[in-house]
Design a protein around this motif. Structure first.
Motif, short mmCIF file in Angstrom:
data_model
loop_
_atom_site.label_atom_id
_atom_site.label_comp_id
_atom_site.label_asym_id
_atom_site.label_seq_id
_atom_site.Cartn_x
_atom_site.Cartn_y
_atom_site.Cartn_z
N THR A 37 7.34 13.91 -12.91
CA THR A 37 6.92 14.72 -14.05
C THR A 37 7.55 16.10 -13.96
O THR A 37 7.91 16.69 -14.96
N SER A 38 7.70 16.58 -12.72
CA SER A 38 8.34 17.89 -12.57
C SER A 38 9.80 17.82 -13.01
O SER A 38 10.30 18.72 -13.67
N CYS A 39 10.46 16.73 -12.59
CA CYS A 39 11.89 16.65 -12.87
C CYS A 39 12.17 16.34 -14.34
O CYS A 39 13.01 16.95 -14.97
N ALA A 84 0.83 -1.20 0.00
CA ALA A 84 0.00 0.00 0.00
C ALA A 84 0.86 1.25 0.00
O ALA A 84 0.68 2.15 -0.82
N SER A 85 1.83 1.24 0.93
CA SER A 85 2.66 2.43 1.07
C SER A 85 3.45 2.67 -0.21
O SER A 85 3.56 3.80 -0.67
N PHE A 138 2.69 1.87 -3.12
CA PHE A 138 1.81 2.36 -4.18
C PHE A 138 1.58 3.85 -4.05
O PHE A 138 1.69 4.61 -5.02
N ALA A 139 1.30 4.26 -2.82
CA ALA A 139 1.10 5.69 -2.57
C ALA A 139 2.37 6.47 -2.89
O ALA A 139 2.32 7.54 -3.48
N LEU A 140 3.51 5.88 -2.52
CA LEU A 140 4.79 6.53 -2.81
C LEU A 140 4.97 6.67 -4.31
O LEU A 140 5.43 7.71 -4.81
N LEU A 186 2.75 7.01 -6.48
CA LEU A 186 1.91 8.11 -6.94
C LEU A 186 2.59 9.44 -6.72
O LEU A 186 2.65 10.28 -7.60
N LEU A 187 3.13 9.56 -5.50
CA LEU A 187 3.83 10.80 -5.16
C LEU A 187 4.96 11.05 -6.14
O LEU A 187 5.12 12.14 -6.66
N THR A 211 5.28 10.02 -9.10
CA THR A 211 4.82 10.39 -10.44
C THR A 211 4.77 11.90 -10.57
O THR A 211 5.26 12.48 -11.54
N VAL A 212 4.17 12.51 -9.54
CA VAL A 212 4.05 13.97 -9.57
C VAL A 212 5.42 14.62 -9.58
O VAL A 212 5.71 15.50 -10.38
N VAL A 213 6.28 14.14 -8.68
CA VAL A 213 7.61 14.74 -8.58
C VAL A 213 8.40 14.49 -9.85
O VAL A 213 9.05 15.38 -10.39
#
Lengths: 355, 570
Positions: A22-24, A8-9, A11-13, A15-16, A18-20
Motif C-alpha cells: 500500500t505504501s508503494c 503460515a509464514s 500468510f504472515a508475509l 500481511l506484511l 500488504t502494508v508495504v
C-alpha cells in the motif's frame, strides 16, 4: 519446516507485504506532488454554501482544471504547515490575515504579485513583502434582532454587555477558541489593551475584560445557530461574521441590528497565495490572476454576499452588504502583535477564563 | 518460541511496525514538544497545575470515566442478560432496540437526547405544560452526561459479552441447578465469573471512552460539567499549545494503561473453568419468581423505549426543515424531502461514501487479521519482551488522533529508510496507515480477551493428535474467536466511516473521505440547514452501518440460532 508452517509464514508475509505494498502503490497516484501538469489543488476554508462548486465550474469554463480541498481555517493552516516539506496543495485562499501571517512565518507560502495587484489596497494584505494578497473583507459584529431589542435600547459599546449585570447571560459567547471567528473576537477584545509590560503583551485591564466577557456570557450551544437562540429568547445578542446576516434574516424573519462601537469592529481580510514549493507554480499563478480579477470577484460578491477588496469589483457587490460594511468603522488591530501572541492568548483564555 | 517461523515472522513484523509507525513519529513529535531547545521544559506541567479550569476538567473526566465503568457495566450486563440469558418475551426486538447504539454516536446521539430531554426537548416541553414551574435545565450537567454516555457505550457489552456468554458451558449451569442453586446464585457464582476476562476488557474500553468524552459534555454538560477532551482538541490545533494537549492526553492515556495493567494482573490470577468444551448450547433461563420476572420485563422494555426514541427522532428530523427542529414545533407542513434533495443534489455525493467505505473496510480487515496473529503470540508466550510489545501497541491510546496524524505527516514527508525510502505524505496510503494505527489497541484488547477464554486443553488435544501450529490456529483457535473478530471488524468499520480527526491532515485531495464531506456540507456561515443535513448523513450512515452489522451478525446470528435449534431438537 512442514507444509503448514510454510503456509503460515507465507500468510504472515502476505500481511506484511500488504502494508508495504500500500505504501508503494501509492506512488502511482501522487498527483498531489512531483509533476508539473495535472489538476491544480486549491486549499481553502471558503468552499461552503456552494462556493467550492461555483469556483470549480467557473474555473473550468476559464480553462483551469482545479480540485478544491476544503477544511476549517485552523485545520487547514495546520495542515499546510505540517506538509511544508512536501506540499500537497498548490494554492491557498480564504484564510484570514492572521493565519496567512503564520503561513508566511513558516515559509509555507511564497511571494507572487498578481496581475490585479493595482486594484486592491495593498495594506489589506502583506504590504511589506507581497506574499499574500487580499480578496474579501468581513466585519465581525455583535448582532441582535430589532424585533425584540429596539435599536434605541441596544448598548452603544460592546463592553456595556458585560459592564454590570444588566445583560448577564443575555449574550452568546463562543468558547470554541480553536476556530477562527472566536479568535478574532478575542483579538478585538485585547487590541486596545496592548501593553509591552503586561502579561503576553496585554495589560491587566485587558485580561479583566476577557474574564468579564466570558464570565457574563452564555456559552454557544453546539449545533444550535445563534439566530435560533435569538428568536426563542435564550439570548439577545451574539457575534456573527457580517456575510452571514442576509441569509439569516430571510430564514428566521429577523431584522438584524448591529452594535457599532466608536472604536470600530474587528475586520478580517481573506487572502490568497501560492504554496511554497509547488511543482505547478505557473498554473497556480494563472489561477490567482483569474480568481482575483475584478470580473470574477465581482460575480463572486454578487452571488455570495461578499464585500470584495478589489475596488473595481465592488460595483457588483450587493447594496445591502456595501451599506452595512461602509457604516461600520474598522477597529485598529495590531496584526503583527496578534499573530505573535494569539496562540498564547487562546491558551491563557482557555486555561483561566472560559466558563 | 523463536523456533517457530510463524512466531518469528509475527514478532519481526510487529517490532518493525511498532518502531516505524508507533514509536518513531510520535517520539519525534513529543521530543519536539517537550524539549523545545534540547532542554526538558516543564512549561506545560506548570501551566496545567496552575489552571483551576484545567484541573477541574481533568477531574470531571476521571469522575465520568469512573462512574461509567460502573454504570455501563450494570446496564450493559443487564442488557446482555435479558437478550441472551433470561427468557424474556420479544428478546429479539429488545436486542434490535439496544443495538441502535451500534449505528450512531457522537454529536448526533448527544443532540438526539437533547432534543428529547433538553431545555427545549419534547419531554421537557410536555412536562412543562403540566407543571410550568419545573426546572427546564433538569437534563444537564454530570447527571445528563452520565445517563447519555451510559446508554451510548453499552455497544461493547452487547457484542463481546454476548458472544462470551454464548460460549459458557451449559452443563455447569445444569449441574449447579441440580445441586439446588437458585437463579441469582448461578448468575453470581458461575455465569459472571466465566465472563470476567471480557468484562475486564470492556471495562477498560468504557473507562477510556469516559476519559475521552467529547460531544456529550459539550452538548449536555453545561458550564458545570465540562471535560478535558474539548480542551485537548483546542490545544492540539495550536502549535504553541501542543505540549499542553500532549501532556493532558498522556495523563489520560497513562491512567488507562494503569487500569489495563491492573486488569491484566487480575486476568492472570483468575482461572476460568466454565468455558464450554462440549458443545451444549446455552439455553435461556426462566425467571421463576413471577414478581421479579415482571419487574425485569418492565425494566427491559423501558430501557428499549429510551434507546429507540432518539433514533426514531433522528430519522424523523431528517425529513424536517431545520427551523421547525430548532423551534421544537413539528407540524405536517414542516415535513419535507428538501434535506435529502440538498445532499443528493451535491455533485459527486456518492464518491466520499465509496472512498470511506473502501478505507474503513481495508483498515478494519488488515488490523483484525494482523492482530489475530499478534494477540495469539502475546497470549501464548508471556515474557517481559512480549509484555513490553503489548504495552507499546497501546501507544495510540495515549495520544489524541490529531497528534498521531500530525506526527505521521511530519515524519513521512521525506524518504524514510524504515519504509524503504518512500515518501508517504501526500499519498493515499498514509490515511490507511493512520486508520490501522488508531484501531490497534481496541482490536488487540478484545482479541486477547477472546483468546484468553479459549481453554488450553483444546490446543493440547490438537497437538497430541498431530496438528501443526498453523493448522491448530486455523482449524481450532480461529473458529472460536471468529465471532469476536467479526464483531471487532464491524465496529472498527463503523467507527472509521465518518472519521474526521485523522482525515483532516492525511486525506489525499482527490480522495475525499466522508467525514470531511459531511463537515464541508454542514459548515458555512450561510448554511442554516446544517443540523438537518447532519441528520440526513446520519440516516445514510445508519443504513451502511446497519448493513455492515447485518453482514456480520444477521448471518452468523442465524447460524447460531440454527445450531441452537438443532441442539434442542436432539
Amino acid at each position: 519446516m512442514n507444509k503448514r508452517t510454510i503456509t503460515a509464514s507465507s500468510f504472515a508475509l502476505a500481511l506484511l507485504s500488504t502494508v508495504v505494498l500500500t505504501s508503494c502503490s501509492a506512488e502511482t497516484d501522487t498527483a498531489a506532488s512531483g509533476d508539473a501538469t495535472g489538476t491544480l489543488i486549491v486549499y481553502t476554508n471558503s468552499n461552503s454554501d456552494g462556493r467550492g462548486e461555483w469556483i470549480t465550474e467557473q474555473a473550468s469554463a476559464a480553462g483551469l482544471d482545479i480540485e478544491i480541498v476544503g477544511l476549517g481555517g485552523a485545520d487547514l493552516a495546520n495542515r499546510i504547515v505540517a506538509e511544508k516539506n512536501n506540499p500537497v496543495g498548490d494554492v491557498v485562499f480564504g484564510l484570514n490575515n492572521m493565519f496567512f501571517e503564520t503561513l508566511k512565518a513558516e515559509e509555507a507560502v511564497s511571494a507572487y504579485t498578481p496581475a490585479w495587484s493595482g486594484e486592491v489596497d495593498s495594506t489589506a494584505g502583506d504590504a511589506e513583502d507581497g506574499v499574500f494578497w487580499p480578496l474579501v473583507e468581513q466585519a465581525i459584529v455583535m448582532a441582535y434582532d430589532t424585533n425584540t431589542v429596539s435599536a434605541a435600547d441596544a448598548p452603544t459599546e460592546i463592553a456595556d454587555l458585560w459592564d454590570g449585570d444588566q445583560y448577564t447571560g443575555n449574550y452568546e459567547v463562543n468558547t470554541a477558541l480553536g476556530q477562527a471567528t472566536p479568535q478574532l473576537v478575542l483579538a478585538g477584545l485585547l487590541a486596545p489593551y496592548a501593553d509591552e509590560d503586561g502579561d503576553l503583551g496585554i495589560s491587566d485591564d485587558g485580561w479583566d475584560q476577557v474574564q468579564a466577557y466570558f464570565g457574563h456570557g452564555s456559552p454557544a450551544v453546539e449545533g444550535t445557530d445563534l439566530y435560533a437562540r435569538l428568536i426563542r429568547g435564550e439570548v439577545d445578542f451574539g457575534v456573527i461574521p457580517s456575510s452571514g446576516i442576509t441569509s439569516r434574516d430571510t430564514e428566521y424573519g429577523t431584522v438584524t441590528g448591529v452594535i457599532s462601537p466608536e472604536d470600530g469592529v474587528p475586520y478580517v481580510t481573506e487572502q490568497i497565495a501560492v504554496i511554497n514549493g509547488t511543482p505547478r507554480q505557473e498554473q497556480a499563478e494563472e489561477f490567482i490572476d483569474w480568481f482575483g480579477s475584478s470580473d470574477v470577484q465581482g460575480q463572486f460578491a454578487a452571488k455570495f454576499a461578499a464585500y470584495p477588496v478589489n475596488t473595481e469589483a465592488r460595483a457588483q457587490a450587493l447594496p445591502a452588504v456595501v451599506e452595512l460594511i461602509e457604516s461600520l468603522p474598522k477597529q485598529d488591530i495590531d496584526w503583527a502583535l496578534t499573530r505573535e501572541h494569539i496562540g498564547e492568548w487562546v491558551e491563557k483564555t482557555e486555561l483561566e477564563y472560559l466558563p | 518460541m523463536l523456533r517457530s517461523p510463524l512466531v518469528l515472522i509475527v514478532a519481526l513484523v510487529t517490532v518493525w511496525f511498532i518502531a516505524t509507525f508507533l514509536i518513531f513519529p510520535n517520539a519525534t513529535l513529543l521530543i519536539g514538544t517537550f524539549f523545545p531547545d534540547g532542554q526538558l521544559s516543564f512549561r506545560a506541567f506548570e501551566k496545567l497545575v496552575s489552571s483551576e479550569r484545567a484541573m477541574n476538567s481533568l477531574w470531571h473526566s476521571f469522575l465520568l470515566a469512573g462512574t461509567l465503568a460502573v454504570t455501563v457495566n450494570v446496564v450493559g450486563i443487564f442488557i446482555v442478560l435479558v437478550t441472551d440469558y433470561f427468557a424474556i418475551r420479544g428478546a429479539r426486538i429488545l436486542w434490535l432496540g439496544y443495538a441502535t447504539t451500534l449505528i450512531y454516536g457522537g454529536i448526533v446521539l448527544a443532540a438526539g437526547y437533547n432534543f428529547i430531554y433538553g431545555r427545549y426537548g419534547f419531554v421537557t416541553n410536555a412536562v412543562g405544560n403540566w407543571f410550568p414551574d419545573i426546572d427546564r435545565d433538569w437534563f444537564s450537567g454530570y447527571f445528563a452526561v452520565v445517563v447519555v454516555m451510559t446508554l451510548a457505550t453499552t455497544t461493547n457489552h452487547m457484542l463481546f459479552l454476548g458472544s462470551s456468554l454464548a460460549k459458557i458451558d451449559y452443563q455447569t449451569i445444569e449441574a449447579a441447578r441440580n445441586m439446588g442453586a437458585g437463579t441469582l446464585r448461578i448468575l453470581w457464582r458461575i455465569v459472571l465469573p466465566a465472563l470476567r476476562p471480557m468484562i475486564f476488557a470492556v471495562t477498560v474500553l468504557t473507562f477510556l471512552t469516559g476519559l475521552g468524552a467529547l460531544t456529550a459534555p459539550i452538548v449536555l454538560g453545561g458550564t458545570d460539567f465540562q471535560t478535558v477532551a474539548p480542551m485537548i482538541l483546542t490545544f492540539s490545533k495550536s502549535s504553541s499549545s501542543q505540549d499542553l494537549a500532549a501532556l493532558l492526553a498522556i495523563i489520560l492515556g497513562l491512567a488507562t494503561i494503569v487500569l489495563l495493567a491492573m486488569m491484566n494482573r487480575a486476568e492472570k490470577s483468575g482461572v476460568y473453568f466454565s468455558v464450554a468444551k462440549v458443545a451444549t448450547p446455552l439455553q435461556k433461563q426462566k425467571i421463576p419468581n413471577r414478581v421479579t420476572n415482571g419487574v425485569v420485563h418492565v425494566l427491559a422494555y423501558a430501557l428499549f423505549v429510551v434507546y429507540a426514541t432518539p433514533v426514531l427522532l433522528i430519522v424523523l428530523f431528517s425529513f424536517l426543515d431545520s427551523t421547525a427542529i430548532l423551534r421544537g414545533m413539528i407540524t405536517w407542513d414542516a415535513l419535507t424531502l428538501d434535506n435529502y434533495a440538498t445532499v443528493f443534489g451535491t455533485p459527486s455525493v456518492l464518491r466520499p461514501f465509496i472512498v470511506s467505505v473502501v478505507y474503513s473496510a481495508l483498515a478494519s480487515a488488515i488490523v483484525v487479521l494482523g492482530m489475530l496473529f499478534v494477540a495469539r503470540v502475546l497470549q501464548k508466550y508471556r515474557n517481559p519482551v512480549t509484555g513490553l510489545l503489548e504495552y507499546l501497541l497501546h501507544i495510540p491510546w495515549i495520544l489524541p488522533t490529531i497528534l498521531i496524524a500530525l506526527a505521521l505527516v511530519m515524519t513521512f514527508d521525506r524518504p524514510q529508510a524504515l519504509v524503504g525510502g518512500q515518501v508517504l505524505t501526500g499519498t493515499t496510503s498514509l490515511l490507511l496507515l493512520a486508520y490501522i494505527i488508531v484501531k490497534i489497541p481496541f482490536t488487540l484488547r478484545l482479541l486477547k480477551a477472546a483468546f484468553a477464554s479459549v481453554p488450553e486443553s483444546l490446543e493440547d488435544a490438537a497437538r497430541i493428535l498431530g496438528a501443526g501450529s498453523m493448522f491448530t490456529l486455523r482449524k481450532v483457535l480461529f473458529p472460536l474467536v471468529i465471532p469476536t473478530a467479526a464483531a471487532i471488524t464491524a465496529l472498527n468499520f463503523n467507527s472509521l466511516l465518518d472519521d474526521y480527526d485523522a482525515a483532516v491532515f492525511l486525506y489525499h485531495p482527490l480522495y475525499q473521505p466522508l467525514g470531511i464531506a459531511i463537515k464541508a456540507s454542514t459548515e458555512g456561515e450561510n448554511n442554516l440547514d446544517s443540523m438537518s443535513i447532519t441528520f440526513v448523513y446520519t440516516v445514510l450512515l445508519m443504513i451502511i452501518m446497519g448493513l455492515a452489522m447485518y453482514l456480520v451478525y444477521g448471518r452468523s446470528g442465524a447460524a447460531t440460532r440454527r445450531a441452537r435449534r438443532r441442539a434442542s431438537r436432539n
